[in-house]
Design a protein around this motif. Structure first.
Motif, PDB file in Angstrom:
ATOM      1  N   ASP A   3       0.852  -1.174   0.000  1.00 55.59           N
ATOM      2  CA  ASP A   3       0.000   0.000   0.000  1.00 55.59           C
ATOM      3  C   ASP A   3       0.893   1.231   0.000  1.00 55.59           C
ATOM      4  O   ASP A   3       1.527   1.554   0.991  1.00 55.59           O
ATOM      5  CB  ASP A   3      -0.888  -0.032   1.244  1.00 55.59           C
ATOM      6  CG  ASP A   3      -1.836   1.154   1.289  1.00 55.59           C
ATOM      7  OD1 ASP A   3      -1.751   2.008   0.386  1.00 55.59           O
ATOM      8  OD2 ASP A   3      -2.653   1.209   2.224  1.00 55.59           O
ATOM      9  N   LEU A   4       0.946   1.916  -1.119  1.00 59.71           N
ATOM     10  CA  LEU A   4       1.837   3.071  -1.221  1.00 59.71           C
ATOM     11  C   LEU A   4       1.313   4.292  -0.469  1.00 59.71           C
ATOM     12  O   LEU A   4       1.993   5.300  -0.386  1.00 59.71           O
ATOM     13  CB  LEU A   4       2.044   3.444  -2.692  1.00 59.71           C
ATOM     14  CG  LEU A   4       2.849   2.422  -3.505  1.00 59.71           C
ATOM     15  CD1 LEU A   4       3.057   2.952  -4.914  1.00 59.71           C
ATOM     16  CD2 LEU A   4       4.177   2.125  -2.850  1.00 59.71           C
ATOM     17  N   ALA A  23       7.606   4.644  -6.542  1.00 62.18           N
ATOM     18  CA  ALA A  23       7.519   3.197  -6.355  1.00 62.18           C
ATOM     19  C   ALA A  23       8.828   2.525  -6.762  1.00 62.18           C
ATOM     20  O   ALA A  23       9.302   1.592  -6.102  1.00 62.18           O
ATOM     21  CB  ALA A  23       6.362   2.633  -7.178  1.00 62.18           C
ATOM     22  N   CYS A  64       3.420  -2.888 -12.421  1.00 63.70           N
ATOM     23  CA  CYS A  64       2.735  -3.048 -11.137  1.00 63.70           C
ATOM     24  C   CYS A  64       3.172  -4.334 -10.434  1.00 63.70           C
ATOM     25  O   CYS A  64       3.365  -4.356  -9.215  1.00 63.70           O
ATOM     26  CB  CYS A  64       1.222  -3.048 -11.337  1.00 63.70           C
ATOM     27  SG  CYS A  64       0.530  -1.419 -11.721  1.00 63.70           S
ATOM     28  N   ILE A  69       2.770  -3.021  -6.625  1.00 63.75           N
ATOM     29  CA  ILE A  69       1.688  -2.058  -6.399  1.00 63.75           C
ATOM     30  C   ILE A  69       0.553  -2.450  -7.331  1.00 63.75           C
ATOM     31  O   ILE A  69       0.691  -3.349  -8.155  1.00 63.75           O
ATOM     32  CB  ILE A  69       2.133  -0.611  -6.701  1.00 63.75           C
ATOM     33  CG1 ILE A  69       2.645  -0.502  -8.147  1.00 63.75           C
ATOM     34  CG2 ILE A  69       3.198  -0.149  -5.731  1.00 63.75           C
ATOM     35  CD1 ILE A  69       3.011   0.917  -8.557  1.00 63.75           C
ATOM     36  N   SER A  73      -3.585   2.250  -7.035  1.00 62.19           N
ATOM     37  CA  SER A  73      -2.649   3.035  -6.232  1.00 62.19           C
ATOM     38  C   SER A  73      -1.774   3.906  -7.114  1.00 62.19           C
ATOM     39  O   SER A  73      -1.539   5.082  -6.825  1.00 62.19           O
ATOM     40  CB  SER A  73      -1.779   2.096  -5.391  1.00 62.19           C
ATOM     41  OG  SER A  73      -0.815   2.818  -4.667  1.00 62.19           O
ATOM     42  N   GLU A  79      -7.443   3.318  -2.616  1.00 61.73           N
ATOM     43  CA  GLU A  79      -6.883   1.979  -2.464  1.00 61.73           C
ATOM     44  C   GLU A  79      -7.931   1.015  -1.937  1.00 61.73           C
ATOM     45  O   GLU A  79      -8.665   1.317  -0.997  1.00 61.73           O
ATOM     46  CB  GLU A  79      -5.706   2.033  -1.489  1.00 61.73           C
ATOM     47  CG  GLU A  79      -4.950   0.735  -1.340  1.00 61.73           C
ATOM     48  CD  GLU A  79      -4.183   0.405  -2.607  1.00 61.73           C
ATOM     49  OE1 GLU A  79      -3.926  -0.791  -2.826  1.00 61.73           O
ATOM     50  OE2 GLU A  79      -3.848   1.328  -3.354  1.00 61.73           O
TER      51      GLU A  79
END
Length: 246
Positions: A3-4, A23, A64, A69, A73, A79
């Motif tokens: 979860d960023l 990321a 991703c 991620i 997000s 999210e």
């Protein structure tokens, strides 16, 4: 997937390009290293991070997966909750989320998916996620609300019902409501044939032909400017009505 939001990546002032860079650096990769892992040219990754170019569906999914991620997000969408929270939540929440994503997809489709393909794909993925947590009764309720034929719905499995809801969001109509002859002409135009048959004479039913149409237009729906306009009742007449010029 991570979860960023814990890295303040969910800040609405941060662009998707900046989120991608954050990321990458969070995982400790240089652009060159990420390029080697994903087989995406380093120059392309640089353009993604500067916002001068958007990744296509395939590359978005690859990025991703490698960066751990999800597209929601990365694009700054709310999210999704984790599995434990989802199981404890009231399904009404996901019903409302599904409706919201369908409306967003409808709006983007009206102007053309090709203008915002990444955003459209993200909403489709979010819709798929919401549908997974709806029961059969709620799926039927949602299907009826979006004009999906309820005929023989008792025989539909949850998976097929979800696919028809997604079809309707992407194509603007339940493909099962389109006359078989119109779908056959479309299939002939694109040289489609049943993938599970070696020899065949004609399409047996809607299910068979729609399976091939889904496969053909899975990606083209978001990037092709020549995508068929399934909402055109003259080109794609409905089973329950005949289109006539006034």
């Amino acid at each position: 997937m991570k979860d960023l939001t814990t890295q303040k990546v969910s800040d609405s002032t941060i662009t998707p390009a900046e989120r991608l860079k954050m990321a990458r650096t969070h995982k400790g990769y240089s652009r060159k290293e990420l390029a080697a892992i994903t087989n995406i040219p380093e120059k392309s990754i640089e353009k993604y991070e500067y916002g001068s170019m958007e990744p296509n569906i395939s590359r978005l999914q690859t990025l991703c997966e490698v960066l751990e991620i999800n597209s929601e997000s990365l694009l700054g969408m709310p999210e999704s909750e984790n599995e434990t929270t989802r199981s404890e939540s009231n399904h009404t929440k996901y019903f409302s989320e599904a409706l919201d994503h369908i409306e967003e997809i409808n709006c983007i489709r009206e102007t053309g998916f090709a203008a915002e393909p990444t955003k459209a794909l993200a909403h489709v993925e979010a819709l798929q996620s919401a549908l997974r947590f709806l029961g059969e009764d709620e799926l039927k309720k949602l299907a009826s609300a979006k004009g999906i034929s309820t005929e023989n719905m008792l025989n539909l499995g949850i998976t097929e019902l979800s696919l028809r809801i997604i079809d309707t969001a992407i194509y603007g109509v339940d493909l099962y409501n389109i006359e078989m002859s119109a779908l056959s002409k479309l299939a002939e135009h694109y040289n489609l044939a049943p993938s599970h048959k070696i020899f065949w004479i004609e399409w047996e039913n809607h299910e068979e032909i729609i399976h091939e149409i889904r496969a053909k237009f899975k990606s083209e729906a978001f990037y092709s400017t020549n995508f068929p306009n399934f909402s055109d009742k003259k080109l794609f007449p409905r089973n329950s009505e005949k289109y006539t010029d006034d």
